[in-house]
Design a protein around this motif. Structure first.
Motif, PDB file in Angstrom:
ATOM      1  N   TYR A 127     -35.470  59.448  37.545  1.00  0.00           N
ATOM      2  CA  TYR A 127     -36.840  59.283  37.046  1.00  0.00           C
ATOM      3  C   TYR A 127     -36.976  57.986  36.261  1.00  0.00           C
ATOM      4  O   TYR A 127     -37.985  57.276  36.383  1.00  0.00           O
ATOM      5  CB  TYR A 127     -37.189  60.482  36.166  1.00  0.00           C
ATOM      6  N   PHE A 128     -35.945  57.653  35.483  1.00  0.00           N
ATOM      7  CA  PHE A 128     -35.970  56.394  34.731  1.00  0.00           C
ATOM      8  C   PHE A 128     -36.092  55.200  35.676  1.00  0.00           C
ATOM      9  O   PHE A 128     -36.906  54.297  35.468  1.00  0.00           O
ATOM     10  CB  PHE A 128     -34.719  56.251  33.872  1.00  0.00           C
TER      11      PHE A 128
ATOM     12  N   ARG B  28     -41.491  50.712  38.790  1.00  0.00           N
ATOM     13  CA  ARG B  28     -42.957  50.589  38.803  1.00  0.00           C
ATOM     14  C   ARG B  28     -43.475  49.851  37.573  1.00  0.00           C
ATOM     15  O   ARG B  28     -44.688  49.687  37.409  1.00  0.00           O
ATOM     16  CB  ARG B  28     -43.597  51.978  38.882  1.00  0.00           C
ATOM     17  N   HIS B  29     -42.545  49.444  36.695  1.00  0.00           N
ATOM     18  CA  HIS B  29     -42.878  48.680  35.491  1.00  0.00           C
ATOM     19  C   HIS B  29     -43.885  49.417  34.608  1.00  0.00           C
ATOM     20  O   HIS B  29     -44.877  48.839  34.140  1.00  0.00           O
ATOM     21  CB  HIS B  29     -43.436  47.289  35.861  1.00  0.00           C
ATOM     22  N   VAL B  30     -43.642  50.705  34.425  1.00  0.00           N
ATOM     23  CA  VAL B  30     -44.500  51.499  33.546  1.00  0.00           C
ATOM     24  C   VAL B  30     -43.669  51.981  32.360  1.00  0.00           C
ATOM     25  O   VAL B  30     -42.447  51.874  32.341  1.00  0.00           O
ATOM     26  CB  VAL B  30     -45.116  52.699  34.296  1.00  0.00           C
ATOM     27  N   SER B  31     -44.351  52.531  31.384  1.00  0.00           N
ATOM     28  CA  SER B  31     -43.685  52.965  30.158  1.00  0.00           C
ATOM     29  C   SER B  31     -42.673  54.076  30.445  1.00  0.00           C
ATOM     30  O   SER B  31     -42.905  54.967  31.271  1.00  0.00           O
ATOM     31  CB  SER B  31     -44.726  53.479  29.154  1.00  0.00           C
ATOM     32  N   ILE B  32     -41.527  54.005  29.719  1.00  0.00           N
ATOM     33  CA  ILE B  32     -40.491  55.041  29.880  1.00  0.00           C
ATOM     34  C   ILE B  32     -40.511  56.006  28.692  1.00  0.00           C
ATOM     35  O   ILE B  32     -39.530  56.713  28.457  1.00  0.00           O
ATOM     36  CB  ILE B  32     -39.091  54.408  30.011  1.00  0.00           C
TER      37      ILE B  32
ATOM     38  N   PHE C  33     -39.823  59.514  29.692  1.00  0.00           N
ATOM     39  CA  PHE C  33     -38.397  59.687  29.998  1.00  0.00           C
ATOM     40  C   PHE C  33     -37.601  59.883  28.714  1.00  0.00           C
ATOM     41  O   PHE C  33     -36.715  60.750  28.646  1.00  0.00           O
ATOM     42  CB  PHE C  33     -37.864  58.470  30.753  1.00  0.00           C
TER      43      PHE C  33
ATOM     44  N   GLU D  43     -31.336  48.222  32.897  1.00  0.00           N
ATOM     45  CA  GLU D  43     -30.892  49.130  33.952  1.00  0.00           C
ATOM     46  C   GLU D  43     -29.371  49.248  33.973  1.00  0.00           C
ATOM     47  O   GLU D  43     -28.828  50.335  34.189  1.00  0.00           O
ATOM     48  CB  GLU D  43     -31.417  48.644  35.308  1.00  0.00           C
TER      49      GLU D  43
ATOM     50  N   TYR E  17     -37.182  55.159  38.657  1.00  0.00           N
ATOM     51  CA  TYR E  17     -38.503  55.205  39.303  1.00  0.00           C
ATOM     52  C   TYR E  17     -39.545  54.543  38.406  1.00  0.00           C
ATOM     53  O   TYR E  17     -40.333  53.704  38.859  1.00  0.00           O
ATOM     54  CB  TYR E  17     -38.884  56.647  39.593  1.00  0.00           C
ATOM     55  N   LEU E  18     -39.533  54.913  37.126  1.00  0.00           N
ATOM     56  CA  LEU E  18     -40.488  54.316  36.182  1.00  0.00           C
ATOM     57  C   LEU E  18     -40.215  52.831  35.997  1.00  0.00           C
ATOM     58  O   LEU E  18     -41.140  52.019  35.927  1.00  0.00           O
ATOM     59  CB  LEU E  18     -40.394  55.029  34.828  1.00  0.00           C
ATOM     60  N   SER E  19     -38.941  52.483  35.913  1.00  0.00           N
ATOM     61  CA  SER E  19     -38.581  51.083  35.713  1.00  0.00           C
ATOM     62  C   SER E  19     -39.009  50.225  36.900  1.00  0.00           C
ATOM     63  O   SER E  19     -39.496  49.101  36.737  1.00  0.00           O
ATOM     64  CB  SER E  19     -37.068  50.958  35.490  1.00  0.00           C
TER      65      SER E  19
END
Length: 312
Positions: free
Chosen positions: A134-135, A141-145, A148, A81, A137-139
């Motif tokens: 958006y990055f 939630r620990h989901v794939s980027i 992104f 991050e 947000y995904l980070s």
């Protein structure tokens, strides 16, 4: 990471581009620092350039740190991050500086014609903020980027093309400021510099698009986006080198005009000749844009004082 190896050769993308990228960044930092220290009234502009170089260096370094073994999930997320913040500052920063440079050079009565460019810059900035939001947000939630990364590649390629357009307009503005109507020049070396930039701009766009295509099409060959980092370092150095070269040209003696000329009654428009902008004896590019508003209302190109100042 995809590797191409035999008994005597072992290729990996990251080490191959690591040293050249750092070399470009160190050179860019040194030149930007020199411009910052030599500037008179544009410290904020060059200070921003230094910040961009530092952020780009940190981002490039972290891309390789993330490959180190032993990182916990939380450590990896924090470092990634931080790297993303640096990447955001560096990417958006160069776009804003490039656009501001063009806007500041334009005479006051021509600036309204740059509203389209300013609007496009605003769209680019909004897209950048949205993408990086958006990055995170995904980070969070620990989901794939992966999605992104795809969107970012499209944005980066478009942003590269936009910056090339802005730089091209800046070159045209400089051409009108430094080259007289009869074709004679006000400063030795300006024609060569402008031709060089015009040749490099298409190359910059091709490299930008290619580096982003590689990141998505063959990601396993370059998992640390080394080619992209190399391109960004090169683009940053070229931007700073242009200012460096312009500074050297502005320190040269003004070349006398064969005959006195005026622009009264001449063509007008966004790229009509800015009055009295490049003929100041002893001026540097640090003086370019200072007084452009007042001089644009005088109708002569005979060498006088003032000029363009690149900065805030």
């Amino acid at each position: 990471m995809t590797r191409f190896a035999n008994a005597v050769f072992d290729y990996q993308g990251a080490p191959l581009f690591l040293f050249p990228t750092y070399f470009l960044l160190v050179t860019a930092f040194w030149k930007a620092l020199h411009l910052y220290r030599a500037s008179k009234s544009t410290n904020s502009f060059y200070l921003a350039l230094l910040l961009i170089v530092v952020c780009r260096t940190i981002d490039n370094t972290i891309n390789h740190v993330l490959s180190m073994p032993g990182l916990t999930t939380s450590m990896f997320a924090i470092i990634e991050e931080f790297s993303t913040v640096c990447q955001f500052i560096a990417g958006l920063g160069i776009t804003l500086l490039n656009t501001w440079r063009l806007y500041r050079m334009a005479p006051m009565h021509h600036r309204k014609k740059l509203r389209v460019i300013l609007a496009m810059c605003g769209i680019s900035a909004a897209a950048s903020v949205s993408l990086y939001s958006y990055f995170f947000y995904l980070s969070g939630r620990h989901v794939s980027i992966a999605l992104f990364n795809t969107y970012f590649s499209y944005y980066a390629a478009a942003d590269c093309a936009f910056n090339a357009i802005v730089s091209g307009l800046f070159v045209l503005q400089l051409r009108n400021a430094f080259i007289r109507p009869d074709g004679s020049i006000m400063r030795q070396g300006i024609k060569e510099l402008l031709w060089e930039v015009q040749l490099l701009l298409p190359t910059e766009v091709v490299m930008g698009v290619t580096s982003n295509v590689v990141v998505n099409a063959v990601a396993s060959v370059d998992p640390y986006v080394s080619l992209y980092n190399f391109f960004e370092a090169m683009r940053l150095l070229l931007f700073i080198r242009f200012l460096w070269a312009l500074n050297a040209i502005m320190r040269k003696q003004v070349v006398a005009a064969p005959t006195a000329t005026t622009v009264a009654g001449g063509k007008s428009g966004l790229y009509s000749r800015p009055a009295n902008l490049a003929g100041a004896a002893g001026a540097t590019h640090d003086d370019l844009l200072s007084g452009a508003e007042q001089q644009s209302q005088i109708g002569t190109t005979a060498g006088g004082g003032g000029g363009l100042r690149v900065g805030f």
